[in-house]
Design a protein around this motif. Structure first.
Motif, short mmCIF file in Angstrom:
data_model
loop_
_atom_site.label_atom_id
_atom_site.label_comp_id
_atom_site.label_asym_id
_atom_site.label_seq_id
_atom_site.Cartn_x
_atom_site.Cartn_y
_atom_site.Cartn_z
N ALA A 88 -7.43 0.57 4.32
CA ALA A 88 -6.97 -0.03 3.08
C ALA A 88 -5.86 -1.10 3.32
CB ALA A 88 -6.06 1.09 2.46
N VAL A 89 -5.07 -1.05 4.55
CA VAL A 89 -4.08 -1.98 4.85
C VAL A 89 -4.79 -3.34 5.37
CG1 VAL A 89 -2.27 -2.98 6.24
CG2 VAL A 89 -2.15 -0.63 5.11
N ARG A 149 0.80 3.78 -3.00
CA ARG A 149 -0.13 4.99 -2.58
C ARG A 149 0.65 6.29 -1.70
NH1 ARG A 149 -5.04 4.99 -5.88
NH2 ARG A 149 -5.43 2.69 -6.10
N ARG A 207 -6.71 -5.00 2.38
CA ARG A 207 -5.69 -5.87 1.38
C ARG A 207 -4.99 -7.00 2.28
NH1 ARG A 207 -1.61 -4.06 -2.76
NH2 ARG A 207 -2.51 -1.98 -2.64
N GLN A 240 0.69 -1.20 0.05
CA GLN A 240 -0.06 0.02 0.09
C GLN A 240 1.09 1.39 -0.07
OE1 GLN A 240 -3.31 -0.23 -0.21
NE2 GLN A 240 -3.62 2.01 0.05
#
Length: 199
Positions: A40-41, A31, A44, A27
């Motif tokens: 997000a992490v 990003r 993922r 990530q």
């Protein structure tokens, strides 16, 4: 039929932590720090945000852990080609292949992190290198033993020249360095600095 057969295995401990830190690194690379969110992490890594918060209460701590984890898996061996020139070029080419993206990240994507924490690119580089002995030190010690480098000329600043120039080239272009430039760093700048002078 076993109803548990298709159920994903619940990850715990080191396995889960590795999956999270791999996800955080990916990530971060894609990003930058602004995109390094817990949501997000967690997505993922296939886990939940509370799992991350329990281990790393802040994004800054998550970044440090991800960089250290990535650094621990890097090849830190020192090439041994039989010559100082060959060793240095092999080491620089490996860095160019494996770490140029990280150097771009240091330069271009972590401004918010530096502002938020008061850290510097040098600090983040230390997270990556960890406790490893620097390859350049091993290479130069061997060169001194072979008589290829004058120990009196290997001041701390001179020892840092090859990688300082390499990092400068990456950070100025935001790309991997052409091989002819790596050769110029070694042949035109570094070797004349350290080669023993004729008496």
């Amino acid at each position: 039929m076993d109803l548990n057969e298709n159920r994903p295995t619940r990850r715990r401990g080191a396995e889960l932590e590795a999956a999270i830190l791999d996800a955080a690194w990916a990530q971060l690379a894609e990003r930058g720090y602004s995109g390094l969110t817990f949501e997000a992490v967690a997505d993922r890594a296939g886990t939940s945000r509370p799992v991350l918060y329990r281990r790393w209460p802040t994004r800054a701590e998550l970044l440090q852990a991800a960089v250290e984890f990535h650094g621990d898996r890097q090849d830190t061996s020192s090439p041994d080609t039989g010559s100082l020139r060959g060793d240095l070029l092999a080491a620089l080419r490996r860095s160019n292949d494996k770490r140029s993206d990280f150097l771009v990240l240091l330069s271009a994507s972590l401004g918010e992190y530096y502002e938020e924490t008061g850290r510097s690119p040098s600090d983040v580089r230390e997270f990556l290198l960890g406790r490893h002995r620097l390859s350049i030190d091993v290479i130069l010690d061997r060169a001194v033993a072979r008589g290829e480098a004058d120990p009196d000329r290997l001041t701390p600043l001179v020892r840092a020249v090859p990688y300082n120039l390499y990092r400068h080239e990456v950070m100025m272009s935001l790309h991997a360095v052409p091989d002819r430039t790596l050769e110029a760093i070694v042949d035109e700048v570094f070797l004349p600095l350290v080669t023993p002078r004729d008496e």
